[in-house]
Scaffold this active site. Structure first.
Site, mmCIF file in Angstrom:
data_model
loop_
_atom_site.group_PDB
_atom_site.id
_atom_site.type_symbol
_atom_site.label_atom_id
_atom_site.label_comp_id
_atom_site.label_asym_id
_atom_site.label_seq_id
_atom_site.Cartn_x
_atom_site.Cartn_y
_atom_site.Cartn_z
ATOM 1 N N ASP A 53 0.823 -1.212 0.000
ATOM 2 C CA ASP A 53 0.000 0.000 0.000
ATOM 3 C C ASP A 53 0.852 1.256 0.000
ATOM 4 O O ASP A 53 2.029 1.229 0.362
ATOM 5 C CB ASP A 53 -0.896 0.017 1.243
ATOM 6 C CG ASP A 53 -2.053 -0.956 1.121
ATOM 7 O OD1 ASP A 53 -2.430 -1.294 -0.017
ATOM 8 O OD2 ASP A 53 -2.573 -1.377 2.172
ATOM 9 N N TYR A 111 6.224 -9.741 8.052
ATOM 10 C CA TYR A 111 6.004 -8.298 8.164
ATOM 11 C C TYR A 111 6.364 -7.840 9.567
ATOM 12 O O TYR A 111 6.196 -8.592 10.541
ATOM 13 C CB TYR A 111 4.530 -7.956 7.920
ATOM 14 C CG TYR A 111 4.110 -7.951 6.473
ATOM 15 C CD1 TYR A 111 4.232 -6.798 5.711
ATOM 16 C CD2 TYR A 111 3.580 -9.092 5.884
ATOM 17 C CE1 TYR A 111 3.838 -6.783 4.376
ATOM 18 C CE2 TYR A 111 3.181 -9.084 4.546
ATOM 19 C CZ TYR A 111 3.311 -7.921 3.797
ATOM 20 O OH TYR A 111 2.923 -7.896 2.488
#
Lengths: 252, 252
Positions: A53, A111
């Site tokens: 994103d 992540y």
């Protein structure tokens, strides 16, 4: 004969509308394509290991492309870096098997979501962490996050807009750890749905605030309902941290 | 009655021409004055603990100003931060004795010079460290830097342009330490001449490269000649890290 090249990148995503090419905004993919093509005088289009994103960062991001040129992979690194902007860098280049694909060959990803847990904002973490002033109890976060480990349907932790139908994923490991003023939330899994890590973090923060009861994350998972979970944490804290492929050592 | 307020700041100096007000460039002092005056509706001019060069950062920078307003010091923090740009933040505000002056009351300072010692540049340290690819031997740097500890005339480590006549200073402690890819050179002293830390770092790098012989830093100090020392290392690695005052605790 065409060669398949894997590039490993780091990027600060602040200035980009994510990895994926966009017709009306600057993406990391566009900058990487431009830099590689400036070196190779070709017209490659790199395939990325995932979309990211706007504002999301990568300590490790992989992409691959096919080229007719014979330049040794390691010589690509300084050459491509020369053409890349300061906020993107290649630090590894490998020739890989013809069928290798940065996204489809990926076995798992890690992540990290970074929180800057200081009473007042820190200029050195602006755009690079979530600024969160209330004192965090990382032991509580670490306990709650264990509920995500395992094979689950993560429908409650997926934003609408994703095109994936099967929302079952395996989380291999998850933790929350403090280092000084920074709290890092780490999740390793075989795949991630749209905004999954950011909704997990937002849900953990809601548990910390008392807006969601402690110990109820298993119920939220079972609900398979996005509205049962917490908010989507903002993008600037999120880092793609590790990518795993079989038979490709990206760290040495 | 006028009150004397001490502010402690952090700033990323990338966008600024140092602390000191300039007629034709943006300085940190200008932004701090503007923010304080927006809160107090006064016309204060903050005095800084030191000048800093363009692109130099601060993990701790102190300034003070006198105000007629009665706002409690700690309430200034969020109010001033509201008006400051993202790359400057106040994190402490204290009312101090009338005679306190951020520069003249300062007892000692610690600087850190950060080197990003990776084969290829790292986007997360762009503008925030010196990018230096050859593998550094931090033990060698740590050994050589000990020659600076003590009371010396640092004429060899002072750029022309400084207005100070007495170039004798005391370095209390100095070290070079590695943490992963980062090598931090740390110097604590009672005062620093113009570019002194950057010339010390440039000299250490010259010793590391073999351009200056090992063990000869004492001779360079004795020479009292700027041309005997190494280059001035670039500004982006330099951080003002700690400021010490008698009777003022800036850390709690």
């Amino acid at each position: 004969m065409s060669r398949n090249i894997l590039l490993t990148l780091k990027f600060d995503g602040t200035a980009y509308h994510g990895w994926q090419l966009q017709s009306n905004a600057v993406s990391v993919q566009q900058r990487v394509n431009e830099a590689v093509n400036a070196v190779l005088h070709e017209n490659i289009n790199a395939s990325g290991c995932s979309r990211t994103d706007t504002g999301v960062h990568a300590q490790m991001f992989c992409c691959n492309f096919h080229t007719e040129k014979s330049i040794p992979a390691e010589k690509l690194i300084p050459a491509v870096n020369y053409y890349l902007p300061d906020d993107i860098a290649v630090y590894k280049a490998l020739e890989v098997a013809p069928e290798f694909h940065a996204r489809f060959s990926c076995k798992s990803k890690e992540y990290v979501y970074r929180i800057c847990n200081t009473p007042y904002r820190d200029p050195f973490y602006e755009h690079r962490a979530l600024f969160y002033p209330p004192m965090l109890n990382e032991a509580l976060l670490n306990e709650e996050i264990q509920a995500f480990v395992g094979y689950h349907d993560f429908t409650s932790f997926c934003s609408s807009g994703g095109s994936v139908e099967d929302k079952r994923r395996t989380v291999y490991a998850a933790s929350a750890q403090r280092s000084g003023d920074l709290v890092d939330i780490r999740i390793h899994g075989d795949g991630f749905l749209y905004n999954m890590v950011r909704i997990i973090v937002g849900t953990l923060l809601y548990v910390h605030m008392g807006k969601i009861a402690r110990g109820t994350i298993p119920d939220i998972i079972k609900a398979k309902d996005r509205t049962a979970a917490g908010i989507t944490a903002p993008p600037q804290g999120l880092y793609l941290n590790r990518i795993y492929y079989d038979g490709v050592n990206l760290l040495e």
